[in-house]
Design an enzyme around this catalytic site. Structure first.
Site, PDB file in Angstrom:
ATOM      1  N   GLU A  46     -16.128  43.781 -38.663  1.00 31.50           N
ATOM      2  CA  GLU A  46     -15.451  43.647 -39.947  1.00 31.50           C
ATOM      3  C   GLU A  46     -16.438  43.894 -41.102  1.00 31.50           C
ATOM      4  OE1 GLU A  46     -12.770  40.142 -42.144  1.00 31.50           O
ATOM      5  OE2 GLU A  46     -14.006  39.677 -40.380  1.00 31.50           O
ATOM      6  N   LYS A 115      -6.137  43.643 -43.243  1.00 27.41           N
ATOM      7  CA  LYS A 115      -6.207  42.287 -42.701  1.00 27.41           C
ATOM      8  C   LYS A 115      -5.012  41.495 -43.216  1.00 27.41           C
ATOM      9  CE  LYS A 115      -9.486  38.493 -41.955  1.00 27.41           C
ATOM     10  NZ  LYS A 115     -10.870  38.043 -42.147  1.00 27.41           N
ATOM     11  N   CYS A 170     -10.372  40.142 -37.394  1.00 29.24           N
ATOM     12  CA  CYS A 170     -10.898  38.789 -37.293  1.00 29.24           C
ATOM     13  C   CYS A 170      -9.836  37.701 -37.246  1.00 29.24           C
ATOM     14  CB  CYS A 170     -11.883  38.541 -38.433  1.00 29.24           C
ATOM     15  SG  CYS A 170     -12.956  37.098 -38.132  1.00 29.24           S
TER      16      CYS A 170
END
Length: 646
Positions: A46, A115, A170
């Site tokens: 990330e 994300k 993540c």
């Protein structure tokens, strides 16, 4: 990529916080290494182009502009490489800043996965700089190109349509409803995660279980690339904990606190097969997620992952002991229920001194204990005949005595000779009639004793014998309850060994160990110099090979050529290619021709994911033809180095 294997990589570069061009070159170095190894899906952490820990530097235009330029340079490196690459970076769109995973292929930027769940608790403050990604993907203008932007983008290989990849970032996988769920329902079979998860005490174990669990739940491969050394340590430490998982199993895992790249192979055909069989996994009725094509070079995937030679047996000794106790409990619970339901006074077990009857007797003793019955009501019957040796006879007798069963001896030689006279068979002709007459006489004796004693006959045959048809039809093939019916031979060995190691009787332990040391044999041919003359594995092949074949045929439905390929890896130090192929042909021939014996099996408890009961796990016509499977094996060719290949 033949037979569904796709090589993947998770790489953690050595970065400097906010030094975009240093980070770019480190990413490119690892990218070159991964491509040399043949990786087709390559994942970086990330925000690795800038560093995850830039904090308010993410608001600086120069950092964002340089990241876009660096991404273009990395994209150019993918030209003609045939790999799909994911790189984490910050991206400004319409005046908002997003945390994205850029997908690169063949010199192009294919899309930006956003994300969905920004981390904003504990040590994380992502909402200070970033905006949550949109609910649905859309097309944006990027450097003069129209590019997909948003969550759950699907990347589908043009040359291999079943290869569909989707990314999340993540925290997405830590959320109650990860974006990867819908991506998998719409076809994604490999899921990737560009992550920056810091290290705290015990977090690695949770991370392992999370990735294993997500790959198992979605029946997918999962490639997790984590930030590592080089990120700011002002408040946090990142360990570079990379993980590659497949359907609940970790294939490869990086050492923490050491930036490295891990590579393994995900078997997408296995995942697709699992999904087809499992009706709980429901594909989406409508396809709403964008599908973006990418190119991949189809080539032979060199396998680096290992395949255990005994897939039915846990490799970890502690886990093996736990599993053995659980299996014995399942077998005994099944038998206890049947004994109580039928109001059986006794249980009748034909005891030969071999492995299978030993396990059946041990299970019966356990079931009697659980049911509150006296072990003396277990009638252990030894039936010596033409092939019985002193070794197996004495082991059978001593074992029965030590377990507290009632031993009954019924010699059957005279009865079998009478039968030979009745049907006009020459006793000196040691053919299948000679052998099967003994097996059927033994079954008749057991059934009739069960009638006399208000009991039931406990079957001793195991799953490996059933797969090969290595049982006499209406002989040892038949019983009133088959406790070993779903236990493969390689597992029978470990169950008996476990019992020997945990029992407190030294004499019983000694006899069980001797049973384990005795060659597997039906003992239907006369001994030679007092020793067993008829060794099963000399006739049908090594059971460890057949159990390996059985596992991959039933559990995953692999084609013969693929099973052969895996067997060569698993048994490379034990068997040559010719031997593996010889017994694989035997397995398929017997597996198809002997189905009629499995079509009328007695009841018995299922103990694992693979079983042959015609009422549940395996329903197959008795007259099915093996031609397609045998032809696949015929396509194997012998090469000059002395090995067979496709």
């Amino acid at each position: 990529m033949k037979q569904g294997f796709v090589k993947v990589a998770a790489a953690t570069p050595d970065i400097r916080v906010a030094d975009v061009w240093h980070n770019c070159e480190e990413i490119r170095k690892l990218l070159s290494e991964a491509e040399k190894e043949g990786a087709k899906v390559i994942v970086f952490p990330e925000l690795c182009l800038t560093g995850y820990t830039c904090q308010d530097l993410f608001t600086q235009d120069i950092l964002l502009k340089e990241a876009r330029r660096a991404l273009e340079r990395i994209a150019q490196q993918t030209k003609n490489s045939g790999s799909l690459v994911f790189v984490g970076m910050p991206l400004a769109v319409d005046g908002e800043l997003y945390n994205v995973a850029a997908a690169l292929n063949d010199g192009r930027i294919l899309g930006f996965t956003t994300k969905t769940f920004l981390t904003n608790y504990g040590e994380f403050y992502e909402m200070r700089q970033f905006r949550q990604g949109p609910e649905k993907a859309r097309v944006i203008s990027y450097e003069g190109q129209e590019i997909w932007f948003g969550p759950q983008l699907l990347y589908q290989a043009e040359e291999m349509n079943e290869l569909i990849v989707s990314a999340e970032i993540c925290e997405d996988v830590w959320s109650p409803v990860p974006p990867s769920i819908q991506a998998a329902r719409e076809g994604a079979v490999i899921l990737v995660n560009c992550s920056a998860s810091d290290e705290t005490v015990g977090k690695d174990s949770y991370r392992q279980e999370l990735i294993k669990g997500q790959s198992a739940r979605l029946m997918a491969g999962y490639v997790y690339a984590n930030a590592g050394d080089g990120e700011s340590t002002t408040d946090l430490v990142f360990g570079g904990h990379n993980i590659i998982a497949e359907n609940g199993t970790i294939l490869k895992e990086a050492r923490r606190f050491t930036n490295e790249m891990i590579i393994s192979e995900i078997d997408i055909s296995r995942m697709l097969g699992e999904r087809r069989k499992n009706t709980t996994f429901q594909t989406a009725k409508e396809r709403n997620l964008p599908r973006i094509s990418f190119t991949v070079n189809l080539e032979e995937t060199r396998l680096t992952r290992r395949f255990g030679a005994n897939p039915f047996v846990p490799q970890n000794m502690e886990e093996r002991a736990k599993r053995c106790e659980e299996i014995l409990m399942i077998q005994a619970m099944g038998l206890k229920k049947r004994l109580l339901h039928t109001n059986s006074k006794t249980a009748v077990v034909g005891i030969s001194g071999g492995l299978d009857s030993t396990l059946a007797l041990l299970v019966t003793a356990k079931a009697f204990d659980m049911a509150g019955k006296k072990r003396k009501d277990i009638i252990a019957v030894t039936m010596p005949c033409f092939g019985t040796t002193d070794r197996t006879y004495h082991n059978a007798c001593l074992m029965s005595e030590k377990l507290g069963a009632t031993l009954r001896e019924v010699p059957i030689a005279d009865a079998v000779r009478t039968h030979f006279r009745d049907i006009g068979h020459d006793e000196d002709v040691h053919d299948v009639t000679y052998e099967n007459a003994q097996a059927r006489e033994r079954t008749q004796v057991l059934m009739d004793i069960a009638n006399q004693e208000m009991g039931m006959v406990i079957g001793t045959g195991d799953m490996s014998e059933l797969a090969l048809g290595w049982a006499t039809y209406n002989g040892d093939h038949m019983s009133m309850y088959g406790v070993n019916a779903s236990v493969p031979k390689t597992l029978v060995i470990h169950l008996v060994k476990y019992y020997a190691d945990t029992c407190e009787d030294a004499e019983l332990r000694a006899v069980l160990l001797d049973v384990l040391d005795t060659p597997v044999s039906p003992e239907l041919l006369p001994p030679k110099d007092g020793e067993i003359a008829q060794k099963t594995e000399d006739l049908v092949g090594p059971y460890e090979l057949h159990d390996f074949y059985l596992y991959y045929v039933l559990r995953f439905g692999f084609e013969p050529g693929k099973i052969y390929r895996l067997a060569k890896i698993a048994f490379e130090e034990q068997y040559d290619d010719e031997t593996i192929l010889k017994w694989l042909r035997t397995f398929y021939r017997r597996f198809f021709t002997q189905q009629f014996k499995r079509s009328c099996l007695p009841d018995g408890p299922k103990i694992g994911t693979v079983a042959l009961s015609p009422r549940g796990d395996w329903r197959m016509p008795s007259d099915a033809c093996a031609a397609v499977w045998m032809k696949d094996l015929e396509n194997l060719t012998f090469n000059k180095t002395g090995g067979y290949s496709l």
